[in-house]
Design an enzyme around this catalytic site. Structure first.
Site, PDB file in Angstrom:
ATOM      1  N   SER A 104      53.343   6.117  22.732  1.00 12.32           N
ATOM      2  CA  SER A 104      52.506   6.456  21.463  1.00 12.32           C
ATOM      3  C   SER A 104      53.541   7.139  20.355  1.00 12.32           C
ATOM      4  CB  SER A 104      51.677   7.736  21.894  1.00 12.32           C
ATOM      5  OG  SER A 104      50.717   8.269  20.992  1.00 12.32           O
ATOM      6  N   TYR A 160      50.118  15.164  26.839  1.00 13.26           N
ATOM      7  CA  TYR A 160      50.006  13.649  26.276  1.00 13.26           C
ATOM      8  C   TYR A 160      51.356  13.581  25.758  1.00 13.26           C
ATOM      9  CZ  TYR A 160      48.453   9.433  24.002  1.00 13.26           C
ATOM     10  OH  TYR A 160      48.159   7.939  23.700  1.00 13.26           O
TER      11      TYR A 160
END
Ligand SMILES: NC(=O)c1ccc[n+]([C@@H]2O[C@H](COP(=O)([O-])OP(=O)(O)OC[C@H]3O[C@@H](n4cnc5c(N)ncnc54)[C@H](OP(=O)(O)O)[C@@H]3O)[C@@H](O)[C@H]2O)c1
Length: 238
Positions: free
Chosen positions: A143, A156
């Site tokens: 990401s 995350y």
């Protein structure tokens, strides 16, 4: 029997479903793995209805036995593995002072710990493919949050930074053998994962799953001498 075969995790929606379709359309037998059986079944039926060669295995990629089960079921069905896409992921936001340990562990297990488990279990099949054509490919969905740590998404972000680092290590270990790995680092992609932000960022202004599909398709065309460690996908306004 398909001439090429792939495993895609997180294949029941969003990026994983789109890449599964592309891989199946381009001649891969595809094992689709995801957590919730009913949702996976719907995605599987969709691709089967399009005449594509896919199977589905409901599995939690955070569970070591489930990872082994996915790889074994894939081997039984297709007998080879040319492409592995470690794509299952989950983001649970919280300020650090309110961190919930269970939610932290779910993200660590799903987004990061699953990757070494899949590489380990799939290595014999990947090596056999690499011995044949020097072009085994592993795509790890990281990401943009792994490139720049995000507030309230610290765990995350850390897992995705870990995915990028782990991908680099895998290239050091395996690229010379013909198993090349790429970490994908997108900003907001129009998938169910970004539903929470679609009032602020309209879906059409997001990166599209077709952009991720195009990148994976490109990776499949590269010659064995070319390693792409990561691809960053940004939106114009960030
Ligand atoms: N959308 C974005 O903006 C964006 C940006 C950067 C990176 N990513 C990454 O892209 C990947 C795919 O996300 P997406 O946007 O396509 O979201 P999505 O549509 O929500 O898909 C997530 C997929 O992962 C599966 N999954 C989640 N936890 C799992 C587990 N423990 N075991 C097995 N499967 C599991 C989900 O299945 P269930 O629904 O059954 O749990 C689903 O198939 C993720 O790694 C995500 O972090 C997304």
């Amino acid at each position: 029997m398909a001439e090429r075969a792939a495993i895609v995790t997180g294949a029941s929606s969003g990026i994983g479903l789109a890449v599964s379709r592309m891989l199946a359309e381009s001649g891969h037998g595809v094992t689709m793995a995801a957590r919730r059986p009913e949702k996976l079944e719907t995605a599987y039926e969709q691709l089967r209805g399009e005449g594509l060669d896919v199977q589905r295995i409901a599995a939690d990629v955070g569970d070591e036995a489930d990872v082994a089960r996915v790889v074994a079921a894939h081997r039984d069905a297709y007998g080879r593995l040319d492409v592995l896409m470690n794509n299952a992921g989950v983001g649970i936001g919280a300020p650090i002072g309110e961190l919930d340990t269970k939610r932290m562990d779910i993200q660590l297990a799903t987004n990061l710990r699953a990757l070494p488990l899949f590489y380990r279990e799939a290595l014999p099949l990947l090596r056999a493919a690499a011995d044949e054509h020097r072009n085994a490919l592993v795509v790890n969905t990281a990401s943009i949050a792994g490139k720049r740590g995000q507030a309230w998404l610290s765990i995350y972000s850390a897992t995705k930074a870990g995915v990028i680092g782990f991908t680099q290590s895998m290239n050091r270990e395996l690229a010379g053998l013909g198993i090349r790995s790429t970490a994908l680092c997108p900003g907001f992609v129009d998938t169910p994962m970004t539903d929470f932000v679609k009032e602020q960022v309209p879906p059409e202004a997001m990166i599209q799953t077709s952009d991720i599909v195009a990148a994976v398709r490109m990776l499949l065309t590269l010659s064995p001498g070319c390693v792409v460690p990561e691809i960053v996908f940004e939106r114009p306004d960030v």
